[in-house]
Structure formats: C-alpha cells, structure tokens
Design a protein around this motif. Structure first.
Motif, PDB file in Angstrom:
ATOM      1  N   GLY A  71     -41.180  -3.390  41.561  1.00 24.32           N
ATOM      2  CA  GLY A  71     -41.763  -2.523  42.630  1.00 24.32           C
ATOM      3  C   GLY A  71     -42.043  -1.101  42.005  1.00 24.32           C
ATOM      4  O   GLY A  71     -42.659  -0.374  42.597  1.00 24.32           O
ATOM      5  N   LEU A  72     -42.155  -1.282  40.401  1.00 23.63           N
ATOM      6  CA  LEU A  72     -42.393   0.112  39.536  1.00 23.63           C
ATOM      7  C   LEU A  72     -44.014  -0.308  39.333  1.00 23.63           C
ATOM      8  O   LEU A  72     -44.391  -0.789  38.351  1.00 23.63           O
ATOM      9  CB  LEU A  72     -41.416   0.128  38.515  1.00 23.63           C
ATOM     10  CG  LEU A  72     -40.029   0.339  38.784  1.00 23.63           C
ATOM     11  CD1 LEU A  72     -39.292  -0.006  37.463  1.00 23.63           C
ATOM     12  CD2 LEU A  72     -39.728   1.516  39.292  1.00 23.63           C
ATOM     13  N   SER A  73     -44.793   0.304  40.212  1.00 21.18           N
ATOM     14  CA  SER A  73     -46.090   0.149  40.055  1.00 21.18           C
ATOM     15  C   SER A  73     -46.675   0.602  38.633  1.00 21.18           C
ATOM     16  O   SER A  73     -46.203   1.651  38.212  1.00 21.18           O
ATOM     17  CB  SER A  73     -47.077   0.934  41.141  1.00 21.18           C
ATOM     18  OG  SER A  73     -46.677   2.253  41.175  1.00 21.18           O
ATOM     19  N   SER A  74     -47.928   0.312  38.207  1.00 21.38           N
ATOM     20  CA  SER A  74     -48.508   0.757  37.032  1.00 21.38           C
ATOM     21  C   SER A  74     -47.621   0.424  35.811  1.00 21.38           C
ATOM     22  O   SER A  74     -47.687   1.492  34.984  1.00 21.38           O
ATOM     23  CB  SER A  74     -49.040   2.157  37.265  1.00 21.38           C
ATOM     24  OG  SER A  74     -50.016   2.122  38.394  1.00 21.38           O
ATOM     25  N   SER A  75     -46.822  -0.405  35.656  1.00 21.21           N
ATOM     26  CA  SER A  75     -45.962  -0.465  34.529  1.00 21.21           C
ATOM     27  C   SER A  75     -46.704  -1.283  33.514  1.00 21.21           C
ATOM     28  O   SER A  75     -47.335  -2.087  33.631  1.00 21.21           O
ATOM     29  CB  SER A  75     -44.629  -0.992  35.043  1.00 21.21           C
ATOM     30  OG  SER A  75     -43.890  -0.262  35.821  1.00 21.21           O
ATOM     31  N   VAL A  76     -46.261  -1.114  32.251  1.00 22.20           N
ATOM     32  CA  VAL A  76     -46.764  -1.934  31.175  1.00 22.20           C
ATOM     33  C   VAL A  76     -45.844  -2.268  30.040  1.00 22.20           C
ATOM     34  O   VAL A  76     -44.848  -1.496  29.614  1.00 22.20           O
ATOM     35  CB  VAL A  76     -47.915  -1.016  30.352  1.00 22.20           C
ATOM     36  CG1 VAL A  76     -48.523  -1.662  29.150  1.00 22.20           C
ATOM     37  CG2 VAL A  76     -48.980  -0.350  31.312  1.00 22.20           C
ATOM     38  N   THR A  77     -45.834  -3.517  29.786  1.00 25.38           N
ATOM     39  CA  THR A  77     -44.995  -3.904  28.672  1.00 25.38           C
ATOM     40  C   THR A  77     -45.671  -4.590  27.356  1.00 25.38           C
ATOM     41  O   THR A  77     -47.008  -5.153  27.813  1.00 25.38           O
ATOM     42  CB  THR A  77     -43.839  -5.010  29.220  1.00 25.38           C
ATOM     43  OG1 THR A  77     -44.649  -6.147  29.807  1.00 25.38           O
ATOM     44  CG2 THR A  77     -43.099  -4.530  30.004  1.00 25.38           C
TER      45      THR A  77
END
Length: 360
Positions: free
Chosen positions: A167-173
């Motif tokens: 649910g953590l929008s706009s996340s990048v890994t």
C-alpha cells in the motif's frame, strides 16, 4: 495485491548483489601511471573517479524515476490494493488479472496525487495473469509508459521495480535481471489465477504484495516487464524467498494488452493447448503419476489424436508429465499448430501419438 502474496515454486538461491560496486570500480579514473614517452600523466585519485561514477549512476536512477514513475498507478480493487501501468493516453491501464480479481470497477491513484479516479474493467485474461482497465475520465497530461524490447533484456542489467508494495504508493526498489526465459506457475489459492507463464524475467529487485501489476524498468526508462510473482521457499515455511521475483515480459504484455485495447478481448493467445480437462493422479504413497484425462474437448488437439477420457498422460515431447502444473509447463513454450508427441497409458498399456497442438 496486498491481501495475498503471489506464490510460485522456489528456485535456487542467488548470491548477493554486487553490480553497483563493480560498476563504480570499472568506471574509476586514470591510474596515474607514466605515458609511453615517460611524461607523467595528470590523474585524479581513484576515490574521486569512483565518486564520479556513483554520482552518475545515481543521477541516471533519478532521471528514470522522474520519467517513469508518473506512469505507474495504484489500483484499489474492492478492499485490495495493487499497481498498474498507464498503457496509452486514452486512459488504458495494464495490470495483473489477480489484481482486478472479480471486480469490475476500481479506484486509481496516480503518482504524487491524492485524487482517486474511477476506472472500469475492459477485459481480464487469467491464463497470462494480465488485465486492462480504463479510466472513466482520464486526467490531462496522463503519461503512457514506454515498453522495451524483450529480446534485449540480458542477465546482469540493472532494473528498478516501481509500484505500491504493502500500500506504499510510488515506491521504488532496485536490483538486477537474475535470469530470463523462466517458466513459472502461480498458485490458484489466495487470489492467484493458477496461470503458468513462460519467458518470465527473474529479478533480484524486491517484489512485495502490492507490487503486482507495476513496472520493472531498465535504465533507459523502458518497461521490460510487469512484476507478478515472488518466489516462496518451502524451507522457510512457504515465506517469500528474498531476492527472487518474476515479471511478465514486455512482449507478452504488449501482445495481450494490445488485443484487449483493440478488440475488448484476447483473440490470439499464442498459447498451445491439448484441448482436455484433466486432474493429477497419485499412487498409494501419494506420489504424482501423471494427468488423467477427464474430458476431451470436441475437435481439439487431443480429440484429433485419439486421446480418450481415462487415459493418463505421462509425457509431452521430451518432458515428463506428473501433475497438471507440469503439463501446463510442458506446453508453455509451445505454439498453436506445433507438432509434438504425447505419451499416455490406457488399460495398463503405454502409447505414444503425434499431436498438432491447438490454441488455449
């Protein structure tokens, strides 16, 4: 989706990521040695060269994120959350079939926006775990993602996974392409479609619940896959195996989504089929023996080859078949119209027939 992590069989463990260290070392500055003529060359310290390389790589990461993240959205499907990628400027969004589930209407939140837009289902194609939804009123400036060439994806490429994990929008890994050409089956419980998907991209970039349907992106800013599955490790009680995730390749995404956008459904799946309904059979010790044919679809490949209900399929081509899943995997790399052999047992007698595969 956040409510249930996608499942697949565990694959071998991979070693720790070392790509960034190697990159910095290979791009370091001059070593300060003398030129052939004997004159000393002016050079920077190795530390300065490594710092420059790191700064350049970081700037490239940030540029890709700025370019691509606006094309990655969060999708609320009922009580579940997933991700999606803007397919065109008309408001079509491609995602996973297991993200949309049985819902037909959705709420979509774009990157760096708190406003939720409504969207409706265009079509879902569970055999490939892909679906397309469409924004009811696409906002101005909606930016479509650019999809890359799947043939140019190579092991070792640095990639970024973008989506809404947990649910953590706009996340990048970030990670690398660990392997290509994987054939992976996802579970049919806990929200999975049970699909067997060929040519998947394996990545070490973290793929968590909610990343499904998002974007796996190379450093050219091209979407090379749609993250779909995280491997599970039986030795960890079925928990996610760190550093092993899978994405549907861009070529498959463009083929399936393109048909849904144009026709409202998939008209040419490209997936081979025998044309049967089957179930796994086991022996007295619960060991799988093959796939029992429950129903033969009239006019299908099996019907034309003379396969009958009650036959137990044990091999397709050179691949042993012990379960429904292994049968799906044996067919995943084949194409409709391709000729192969099917080995089965009938009344205790083993038989082999030539089969021209149909389409799923």
């Amino acid at each position: 989706m956040v409510s249930s992590a996608a499942r697949t069989r565990a694959l071998r463990r991979i070693g720790p990521l070392a790509g960034l260290v190697l990159c910095a070392a290979l791009l370091s500055g001059c070593d300060g040695s003398a030129s052939p003529g004997g004159a000393a060359r002016t050079s920077r310290s190795p530390g300065a060269g490594q710092a420059e390389a790191a700064d350049g790589l970081q700037a490239q990461y940030q540029r890709v994120i700025r370019d691509v993240l606006p094309s990655v959205v969060q999708i609320q499907s009922g009580q579940d959350l997933g991700s999606g990628v803007v397919y065109d400027d008309k408001g079509h969004i491609v995602t996973n079939a297991h993200v949309v589930g049985n819902e037909r209407t959705f709420k979509v939140t774009t990157a760096n926006s708190e406003q939720a837009f409504t969207a409706s289902l265009v079509a879902s194609y569970p055999p490939q775990d892909l679906a397309v939804i469409k924004l009811d009123h696409p906002p101005d400036g909606l930016r479509a993602a650019s999809f890359g060439d799947a043939d140019k994806v190579e092991v070792g490429q640095i990639v970024l996974a973008m989506g809404s994990p947990l649910g953590l929008s706009s996340s990048v890994t970030q990670g690398i392409v660990s392997a290509t050409g994987r054939t992976v089956s996802e579970g049919s419980t806990g929200g999975g479609t049970g699909a067997t998907i060929a040519d998947m991209v394996q990545t070490s970039a973290a793929i968590n619940p909610g990343n499904s349907g998002g974007a796996l992106v190379n450093l050219d800013g091209k979407v090379i896959g749609i993250p779909t599955l995280a491997a599970t490790d039986p030795q960890l009680g079925g928990s996610a195996a760190p550093g092993i995730g899978f994405a549907i390749p861009a070529s498959t995404v463009k083929t399936i989504a393109g048909q849904i956008v144009r026709y409202g459904r998939v008209v040419d799946s490209g997936r081979a089929a025998l044309g049967i309904t089957g179930r796994t059979v086991v022996d007295a010790e619960n060991r799988p023996l093959g796939v029992a044919v429950v129903e033969v679809h009239p006019g299908g490949a099996a019907d034309r080859a003379g396969i009958q209900p009650g036959d137990v399929i044990t091999r397709v081509g050179d691949t042993e078949v012990t379960t429904i899943t292994s049968l799906s995997e044996a067919l995943a790399g084949d194409r409709p119209g391709q000729r192969t052999t099917v080995t089965y047992t009938r009344d205790g007698e083993q038989r082999t027939v030539n089969v021209t595969l149909g389409e799923q």
